[in-house]
Design a protein around this motif. Structure first.
Motif, PDB file in Angstrom:
ATOM      1  N   THR A  96       0.849  -1.193   0.000  1.00  0.00           N
ATOM      2  CA  THR A  96       0.000   0.000   0.000  1.00  0.00           C
ATOM      3  C   THR A  96       0.883   1.241   0.000  1.00  0.00           C
ATOM      4  OG1 THR A  96      -1.731  -1.175   1.202  1.00  0.00           O
ATOM      5  CG2 THR A  96      -1.824   1.222   1.221  1.00  0.00           C
ATOM      6  N   THR A  97       0.629   2.167  -0.935  1.00  0.00           N
ATOM      7  CA  THR A  97       1.442   3.362  -1.108  1.00  0.00           C
ATOM      8  C   THR A  97       0.529   4.574  -1.242  1.00  0.00           C
ATOM      9  OG1 THR A  97       3.079   2.027  -2.287  1.00  0.00           O
ATOM     10  CG2 THR A  97       3.288   4.411  -2.463  1.00  0.00           C
ATOM     11  N   SER A  98       0.977   5.708  -0.689  1.00  0.00           N
ATOM     12  CA  SER A  98       0.269   6.976  -0.852  1.00  0.00           C
ATOM     13  C   SER A  98       0.837   7.689  -2.080  1.00  0.00           C
ATOM     14  CB  SER A  98       0.430   7.850   0.393  1.00  0.00           C
ATOM     15  OG  SER A  98      -0.240   9.084   0.221  1.00  0.00           O
ATOM     16  N   VAL A  99      -0.028   8.048  -3.010  1.00  0.00           N
ATOM     17  CA  VAL A  99       0.383   8.654  -4.275  1.00  0.00           C
ATOM     18  C   VAL A  99      -0.150  10.079  -4.334  1.00  0.00           C
ATOM     19  CG1 VAL A  99       0.235   8.530  -6.783  1.00  0.00           C
ATOM     20  CG2 VAL A  99       0.456   6.435  -5.446  1.00  0.00           C
ATOM     21  N   SER A 154      -6.031  25.953 -12.857  1.00  0.00           N
ATOM     22  CA  SER A 154      -6.888  25.738 -11.687  1.00  0.00           C
ATOM     23  C   SER A 154      -7.157  24.264 -11.411  1.00  0.00           C
ATOM     24  CB  SER A 154      -8.230  26.462 -11.898  1.00  0.00           C
ATOM     25  OG  SER A 154      -8.941  25.880 -12.978  1.00  0.00           O
ATOM     26  N   LEU A 155      -6.558  23.343 -12.165  1.00  0.00           N
ATOM     27  CA  LEU A 155      -6.808  21.919 -11.961  1.00  0.00           C
ATOM     28  C   LEU A 155      -6.263  21.491 -10.598  1.00  0.00           C
ATOM     29  CD1 LEU A 155      -5.926  20.466 -15.481  1.00  0.00           C
ATOM     30  CD2 LEU A 155      -8.187  20.933 -14.533  1.00  0.00           C
ATOM     31  N   SER A 156      -7.086  20.774  -9.843  1.00  0.00           N
ATOM     32  CA  SER A 156      -6.669  20.310  -8.524  1.00  0.00           C
ATOM     33  C   SER A 156      -7.422  19.036  -8.187  1.00  0.00           C
ATOM     34  CB  SER A 156      -6.926  21.383  -7.456  1.00  0.00           C
ATOM     35  OG  SER A 156      -8.314  21.693  -7.394  1.00  0.00           O
ATOM     36  N   PHE A 157      -7.053  18.412  -7.056  1.00  0.00           N
ATOM     37  CA  PHE A 157      -7.667  17.166  -6.615  1.00  0.00           C
ATOM     38  C   PHE A 157      -8.091  17.311  -5.158  1.00  0.00           C
ATOM     39  CE2 PHE A 157      -4.740  16.126  -9.988  1.00  0.00           C
ATOM     40  CZ  PHE A 157      -5.464  15.234 -10.778  1.00  0.00           C
ATOM     41  N   LEU A 158      -9.162  16.640  -4.811  1.00  0.00           N
ATOM     42  CA  LEU A 158      -9.673  16.642  -3.434  1.00  0.00           C
ATOM     43  C   LEU A 158     -10.052  15.219  -3.040  1.00  0.00           C
ATOM     44  CD1 LEU A 158     -10.379  18.563  -1.096  1.00  0.00           C
ATOM     45  CD2 LEU A 158     -12.726  18.563  -1.938  1.00  0.00           C
ATOM     46  N   PRO A 159      -9.246  14.555  -2.178  1.00  0.00           N
ATOM     47  CA  PRO A 159      -7.968  15.016  -1.633  1.00  0.00           C
ATOM     48  C   PRO A 159      -6.856  14.917  -2.661  1.00  0.00           C
ATOM     49  CG  PRO A 159      -8.420  12.795  -0.884  1.00  0.00           C
ATOM     50  CD  PRO A 159      -9.640  13.229  -1.651  1.00  0.00           C
ATOM     51  N   SER A 160      -5.724  15.537  -2.333  1.00  0.00           N
ATOM     52  CA  SER A 160      -4.614  15.571  -3.289  1.00  0.00           C
ATOM     53  C   SER A 160      -3.782  14.301  -3.270  1.00  0.00           C
ATOM     54  CB  SER A 160      -3.718  16.773  -2.987  1.00  0.00           C
ATOM     55  OG  SER A 160      -3.184  16.673  -1.673  1.00  0.00           O
ATOM     56  N   GLU A 161      -3.978  13.433  -2.253  1.00  0.00           N
ATOM     57  CA  GLU A 161      -3.267  12.156  -2.168  1.00  0.00           C
ATOM     58  C   GLU A 161      -4.282  11.035  -2.021  1.00  0.00           C
ATOM     59  OE1 GLU A 161      -0.023  11.827   0.531  1.00  0.00           O
ATOM     60  OE2 GLU A 161       0.457  13.970   0.437  1.00  0.00           O
ATOM     61  N   ILE A 162      -3.900   9.850  -2.489  1.00  0.00           N
ATOM     62  CA  ILE A 162      -4.797   8.702  -2.416  1.00  0.00           C
ATOM     63  C   ILE A 162      -3.973   7.456  -2.158  1.00  0.00           C
ATOM     64  CG2 ILE A 162      -4.730   8.210  -4.889  1.00  0.00           C
ATOM     65  CD1 ILE A 162      -7.714   7.528  -4.700  1.00  0.00           C
ATOM     66  N   LEU A 163      -4.537   6.522  -1.345  1.00  0.00           N
ATOM     67  CA  LEU A 163      -3.864   5.257  -1.072  1.00  0.00           C
ATOM     68  C   LEU A 163      -4.124   4.286  -2.219  1.00  0.00           C
ATOM     69  CD1 LEU A 163      -4.520   4.703   2.735  1.00  0.00           C
ATOM     70  CD2 LEU A 163      -2.385   5.382   1.638  1.00  0.00           C
ATOM     71  N   VAL A 164      -3.058   3.622  -2.641  1.00  0.00           N
ATOM     72  CA  VAL A 164      -3.131   2.708  -3.785  1.00  0.00           C
ATOM     73  C   VAL A 164      -2.493   1.384  -3.380  1.00  0.00           C
ATOM     74  CG1 VAL A 164      -2.477   2.315  -6.188  1.00  0.00           C
ATOM     75  CG2 VAL A 164      -3.026   4.627  -5.404  1.00  0.00           C
TER      76      VAL A 164
END
Length: 664
Positions: free
Chosen positions: A421-424, A448-458
Motif C-alpha cells: 500500500t502506497t500513498s500517491v 486551476s486543476l486540482s484534486f480533493l484530496p490531493s493524495e490517495i492510497l493505492v
C-alpha cells in the motif's frame, strides 16, 4: 443417479463396517436376555424382511409404502422397549459386566483426554484461544447452571467449533464431565495472586482462580502466543510441549497407562478368538449392515447443480456471502483473481457446483446455496480452489458434513499476488481530459486543476516493473457540453477518478476516492493585430524629466488583441465587433515604456499597454451588442505584445537643469 452406491472409497467401506458392527453388537446383546428367541426372531424379521421390503419400495419409488414404513418406524422402537423392558434391563446389566466392555468404559476419560489434546494442539497452531475445565471430585454445578448447556460427546470438532472466533460461545470456558461437554460460556473466578506477571491474560487468571478453589484441571490455549498451559491446585505449568500434552493431562487427572507388553502378548489371541466365534452371526451382520447402508444411501441421497457468482474481495470488508454467491476473501497484503476462460485474471466469474446431499436438505436449499472462503496470509502464484476449503451456507441452517460438493468442470483457478500500500500524490498529468463535447468557445483552465484530496492510497502488486506513478492510469474524464454563456460564469466540475482497465488488470486498486476539480472558462479568440506608437514615460513623480534623457523609439510595437466570451457565432455581428474593437484599440490604447530608475545606457525595456475604456469603442457597435458587453468593461480582453522588448539609448548630450547663478 446410479441405483447402488460405489464402495470404492474408504468412507463408504467404513460406514458399512460400522453398521455391521452395530448389528453384530445388537445380536450379541440379544443373547444376554431371557427373551432371546422371541427378541432375536423379531429383530431378524424386522431387520431382514423389513429392510428388503424397504429397499424394494425405494427402488420402485412406492411412496405410499414408504410413508407407512415411516409411520411404523416412529412407534416401533417405543413398542419394543415397552414389551421387552425386563429383558432389556437384564441384558444391559449383564453387558455392562463384560470384562472387555468394562475396560472400555473405564477408559472413557482417557478417550476424552485424547480428543481434548488434539483440539488444543490444533487451536494452538491457529492461535485460537481456549479454556477447558476437567471436572474431578469437586462438583462444578454452580458454574454449569450459569452457562450455556451443551450435553454432547467430547469430540475434537465440537471443541474447535465452540472456540472458533466467530462463534457466540467462544468467550468463557467449557466444562468436561466424564466423556461429555457439559456446558460452554462458563464464567470462572479470577485469581487474586499478584505474583502472576502482567503478561498473563484473563484466560490464565481465570484458570488459576478455579484451580485455587476446586480440584479441577484446567487447560488454557493462549490466543496471542499459541502456547498451552495447565493449571492444577493453584499452580500453572506454562508452555506444555504439544507432543507430551496428552500424557501430562492424564497424569494431572490421575490416569495411568496400560501395560504395553501384556497388551501386545494378549492381542493376537483375542483377535483370533473373536474371528472364530459365531461366524454365521458375523456374516449375517455384514449382510444386514451392507443392506442398511445401501438403503439409507438410496433413500436419502440426491444430486442438484448450482451456478454461483464467484467474487474476490479483500477480507477487510468483512461481509458474508450472499445467496447464489461464492465469495473469496483475501488478506490485505494478498490479492486474488480468477483466471477466466480467456486466461485473463478477473475479480469475478461464475462457477457450477454439483451437490450430493439428502433429498430433504436439497429440497430446502434449492436456489439458496452460498459459499465463503477466507484465504490465509502467505503464498503467491496460481492454485486451484477446492470445495473442501469453502464454508457453505444457505437460507436455513444445516450440517455442512451432509453436503458432498464438487466442481462441475475445471476447478476455479486463483492467481495470488502479494501487494503493498502506497500513498500517491495526484497530478493533472495522470488524467486525460476529453473536451470533444465541451463546445466551441470554451476551454479548460489548466492553472486551476486540482484534486480533493490531493493524495490517495493505492494497493499495487510487489515486483512490478516501473514506478507506481507511471503504472497508475485513470479513465479519461469526458467534459459535458457547455453552452456559450457569459464567460464570467466559471462552471466547475467535480469528476470522480476511476482506474483504467489496464491498471485494474495489472492488479492496482484504489483504497479511497478522490475527485478532480475542473474549471471551464470561455476560450480566448484572436481578434487581430494592431501597430502602436511607443511613448517614453517616467512613472516616478519625483523624476518627471527622465524621458527627456532618452532617444525617442524608432519603431512601433505590434500587439495581438484577444477576447473571450463576447462573440455570438454570427458572422455579421462578430465581424463588426472585431472591426470596432481593433479601431478602438488603435485609437485609444497607449503603448509605453517606463524609464525611471534606469542607468543612462542602452537598455531593453518591456513595453506595456494601457487599454481604452469601453465607451471608446462601444459607440462603434449596435446598441444591443453594446448593452450586452458594457458590464464586462475590459476584463474580457487580453493583449499580447510580440516577443522581445524595445531597446532605447540615452541622448548623446543629456539636458541639465541648471539654476541661474550656478557655475563652476
Amino acid at each position: 443417479m446410479d441405483a447402488l452406491p460405489a464402495l470404492d472409497t474408504f468412507d463408504a467401506i467404513l460406514q458399512v463396517l460400522l453398521m455391521s458392527a452395530g448389528v453384530y453388537l445388537l445380536l450379541g446383546f440379544l443373547r444376554t436376555t431371557r427373551g432371546t428367541g422371541i427378541v432375536r426372531g423379531l429383530g431378524i424379521g424386522l431387520l431382514g424382511g423389513g429392510l428388503t421390503l424397504w429397499l424394494v419400495s425405494q427402488m420402485l419409488e412406492l411412496n405410499e409404502v414408504l410413508r407407512v414404513f415411516d409411520a411404523i418406524a416412529q412407534v416401533a422402537v417405543i413398542v419394543l422397549v415397552i414389551l421387552f423392558h425386563p429383558e432389556l434391563r437384564r441384558g444391559i446389566s449383564r453387558l455392562g459386566e463384560h470384562e472387555l466392555l468394562g475396560r472400555f468404559l473405564r477408559n472413557v476419560q482417557a478417550a476424552s483426554v485424547e480428543e481434548v489434546a488434539l483440539s488444543a494442539i490444533s487451536m494452538a497452531k491457529d492461535r485460537v484461544g481456549a479454556l477447558i475445565v476437567f471436572e474431578r471430585r469437586t462438583p462444578l454445578e454452580s458454574f454449569v447452571e450459569r452457562s450455556v448447556p451443551i450435553g454432547a460427546q467430547v469430540t475434537r470438532h465440537l471443541i474447535e467449533t465452540i472456540f472458533h472466533p466467530g462463534n457466540r460461545l467462544h468467550d468463557g470456558a467449557i466444562i468436561v464431565r466424564g466423556n461429555r461437554v457439559e456446558a460452554a460460556s462458563c464464567i470462572l473466578p479470577l485469581t487474586e495472586n499478584r505474583e502472576l506477571g502482567k503478561t498473563v491474560g484473563t484466560r490464565h487468571r481465570a484458570a488459576m482462580g478455579l484451580s485455587e478453589e476446586t480440584d479441577a484441571v484446567i487447560l488454557v490455549v493462549s490466543e496471542e502466543t499459541g502456547s498451552i498451559s495447565i493449571c492444577k491446585e493453584g499452580r500453572m505449568e506454562r508452555r506444555v510441549p504439544r507432543d507430551a500434552l496428552e500424557g501430562i493431562l492424564l497424569d494431572s487427572l490421575g490416569g495411568s497407562t496400560l501395560d504395553t507388553d501384556k497388551a501386545e502378548r494378549s492381542r493376537g489371541s483375542m483377535v483370533w478368538g473373536w474371528i472364530k466365534s459365531n461366524p454365521a452371526e458375523k456374516l449375517m451382520a455384514l449382510a444386514l449392515g451392507l443392506g442398511l447402508y445401501v438403503g439409507a444411501w438410496r433413500a436419502g441421497r440426491s444430486v442438484l447443480e448450482f451456478t454461483l457468482d464467484l467474487q474476490v474481495q479483500t477480507a477487510r470488508e468483512g461481509r458474508m456471502a450472499a445467496l447464489g454467491e461464492l465469495l473469496v476473501l483475501t488478506p490485505e497484503e494478498i490479492s486474488a483473481s480468477v483466471l477466466t476462460g480467456s486466461g485473463q485474471p478477473s475479480g469475478q466469474s461464475s462457477v457450477r457446483v454439483v451437490v450430493r446431499a439428502p433429498r430433504e436438505l436439497l429440497g430446502s436449499l434449492r436456489g439458496s446455496l452460498a459459499g465463503r472462503v477466507e484465504l490465509k496470509p502467505g503464498g503467491t502464484g496460481e492454485r486451484d480452489l477446492t470445495p473442501d476449503e469453502v464454508r457453505w451456507s444457505a437460507a436455513r441452517a444445516f450440517d455442512p458434513e451432509e453436503l458432498d460438493v464438487s466442481w462441475k468442470g475445471a476447478a476455479p483457478r486463483l492467481v495470488l499476488r502479494e501487494y503493498t500500500t502506497t500513498s500517491v500524490i495526484l497530478t493533472p498529468q495522470m488524467v486525460e481530459l476529453d473536451s470533444s463535447q465541451l463546445g466551441t468557445g470554451w476551454s479548460v483552465d489548466s492553472t486551476s486543476l486540482s484534486f480533493l484530496p490531493s493524495e490517495i492510497l493505492v494497493r499495487a502488486p510487489l515486483g512490478a516493473e516501473g514506478p507506481l506513478e507511471e503504472r497508475l492510469q485513470f479513465e479519461p474524464i469526458l467534459l459535458p457540453e457547455r453552452r456559450n454563456e457569459e464567460w464570467t460564469d466559471r462552471p466547475r466540475w467535480n469528476a470522480a477518478l476511476r482506474l483504467s482497465d489496464s491498471s485494474r488488470d495489472n492488479g492496482i486498486e484504489l483504497l479511497g476516492q478522490s475527485n478532480m476539480l475542473i474549471e471551464v472558462v470561455p476560450a480566448m479568440e484572436s481578434v487581430g493585430h494592431v501597430l502602436l506608437d511607443v511613448a517614453v514615460v517616467s512613472l516616478d513623480p519625483t523624476k518627471p524629466d527622465e524621458p527627456d534623457l532618452w532617444e525617442a523609439p524608432s519603431k512601433k510595437v505590434r500587439i495581438e488583441v484577444r477576447a473571450r466570451g463576447i462573440f455570438t457565432g454570427s458572422d455579421e455581428e462578430d465581424g463588426g465587433l472585431r472591426v470596432a474593437l481593433l479601431e478602438a484599440i488603435r485609437e485609444s490604447a497607449h503603448a509605453f515604456v517606463n524609464v525611471s530608475d534606469h542607468e543612462l545606457e542602452a537598455t531593453e525595456f518591456p513595453v506595456k499597454i494601457q487599454l481604452p475604456m469601453p465607451d471608446a469603442w462601444l459607440v462603434r457597435v449596435p446598441a444591443e451588442t453594446s448593452e450586452r458587453l458594457r458590464p464586462l468593461g475590459t476584463s474580457f480582453l487580453d493583449i499580447v505584445v510580440e516577443p522581445g522588448g524595445l531597446t532605447l539609448r540615452p541622448k548623446s548630450e543629456p539636458k541639465t537643469n541648471e539654476s541661474p547663478g550656478d557655475g563652476g
